[in-house]
Design a protein around this motif. Sequence first.
Motif, mmCIF file in Angstrom:
data_model
loop_
_atom_site.group_PDB
_atom_site.id
_atom_site.type_symbol
_atom_site.label_atom_id
_atom_site.label_comp_id
_atom_site.label_asym_id
_atom_site.label_seq_id
_atom_site.Cartn_x
_atom_site.Cartn_y
_atom_site.Cartn_z
ATOM 1 N N ASN A 1 19.016 -42.380 15.455
ATOM 2 C CA ASN A 1 17.993 -41.392 15.128
ATOM 3 C C ASN A 1 16.776 -42.104 14.558
ATOM 4 O O ASN A 1 16.874 -43.213 14.014
ATOM 5 C CB ASN A 1 18.537 -40.374 14.130
ATOM 6 C CG ASN A 1 18.936 -41.012 12.818
ATOM 7 O OD1 ASN A 1 20.046 -41.542 12.691
ATOM 8 N ND2 ASN A 1 18.050 -40.983 11.829
ATOM 9 N N PHE A 2 15.615 -41.471 14.675
ATOM 10 C CA PHE A 2 14.399 -42.068 14.135
ATOM 11 C C PHE A 2 13.426 -40.950 13.772
ATOM 12 O O PHE A 2 13.538 -39.814 14.254
ATOM 13 C CB PHE A 2 13.755 -43.015 15.156
ATOM 14 C CG PHE A 2 13.241 -42.337 16.398
ATOM 15 C CD1 PHE A 2 11.926 -41.933 16.503
ATOM 16 C CD2 PHE A 2 14.103 -42.100 17.460
ATOM 17 C CE1 PHE A 2 11.470 -41.298 17.642
ATOM 18 C CE2 PHE A 2 13.646 -41.474 18.614
ATOM 19 C CZ PHE A 2 12.330 -41.073 18.713
ATOM 20 N N SER B 1 15.385 -44.344 9.972
ATOM 21 C CA SER B 1 15.977 -44.532 11.296
ATOM 22 C C SER B 1 17.350 -45.170 11.145
ATOM 23 O O SER B 1 17.603 -45.918 10.195
ATOM 24 C CB SER B 1 15.084 -45.421 12.174
ATOM 25 O OG SER B 1 14.962 -46.715 11.608
ATOM 26 N N THR C 1 12.033 -35.611 13.183
ATOM 27 C CA THR C 1 13.066 -36.598 13.494
ATOM 28 C C THR C 1 13.713 -36.283 14.836
ATOM 29 O O THR C 1 13.759 -35.123 15.275
ATOM 30 C CB THR C 1 14.158 -36.618 12.403
ATOM 31 O OG1 THR C 1 14.769 -35.329 12.314
ATOM 32 C CG2 THR C 1 13.571 -37.006 11.054
ATOM 33 N N SER D 1 17.149 -37.608 17.542
ATOM 34 C CA SER D 1 18.391 -38.369 17.667
ATOM 35 C C SER D 1 18.949 -38.223 19.070
ATOM 36 O O SER D 1 18.751 -37.205 19.738
ATOM 37 C CB SER D 1 19.427 -37.892 16.638
ATOM 38 O OG SER D 1 19.832 -36.559 16.908
#
Length: 307
Positions: free
Chosen positions: A102-103, A54, A111, A113
Amino acid sequence: RVNGSSSQPSMPNLLPITDNTNPLYITEGNPDLKPSFSNNLNIEFRSFDSDKQSGFVTRGNLRTTSNSISNRVSYNEENGGSTTRPENINGNWNAYYMIGGNFALKDKRYTFSLYPSVNYSNQVGYLYQNQQTVKSTTKTFSPNANANASFRDDNLEMTLSGNVHYNSSRNDIRENGNMDTWNYSFGPSGNVTLPWDIRIYADLIVNSRRGYSDASFNTDEVIWNMQISKSFLKNKAAMISVQAFDILGQRKNYSRNMSASSKSDTQYNSINQYFMVHFVYRLNMFNGQMVEEEDMEEEYPQRHRRW
């Protein structure tokens, strides 16, 4: 970080000369012009957690300019001619701010973002109104947001992206120049690795525009791009690829320019639909000798690339 820069007036603007070669368009120099000076304030912070995959980023910018140069135009009501003279003016500034990150989910293959931002500008200049030249101000407010959701595996990568951009312009003298426009873009993209070292990349982007003064600008277009490549020879040292751009032939190029005294929407003619063939052979030189690479990393066009 804070920095500043100065800009000197051009020599033609400083010369005390009146050019009346064309009596309907007279220009004058102004030897009293002062240099323009801009102050810039920039802030930025970043962080990244490799374990959680992240990241976070925020940045901002503030720019102010003193003694900007603007053309002051006066008109001769009898013959319709004009006289233009450069003058210093104060009040130009611009501010920008972005925050996002983002994570990844527990399953790191997924993912997300999000990067929203906002830009605000205050532009000043001279306008001719009611038989006199007056100072004019145009204020532009432009928020923007980008979002992405991705899935990445060993042989497959898929991304769904979206962007929304809003632009609001207001002039304190000519209200007919006020306008609110929207620009949207969204669509999927991805690449897949097939047997025999074949890779396929494609994206499909929908662009929409709304609120432009010319109805022909308020359009929807579907942009489809594609690339097929194959690696071969020892250690995949060679690659051949075929790229096709704007396969459906719908891309149109528009731009908008705003100032304190004018607004313009422009359409550009360009060749957007075409294809390209690439052949790449990669060498690695070390101490004058060629060393074969164990692996060749092939670069694929990313979502943010302009096709």
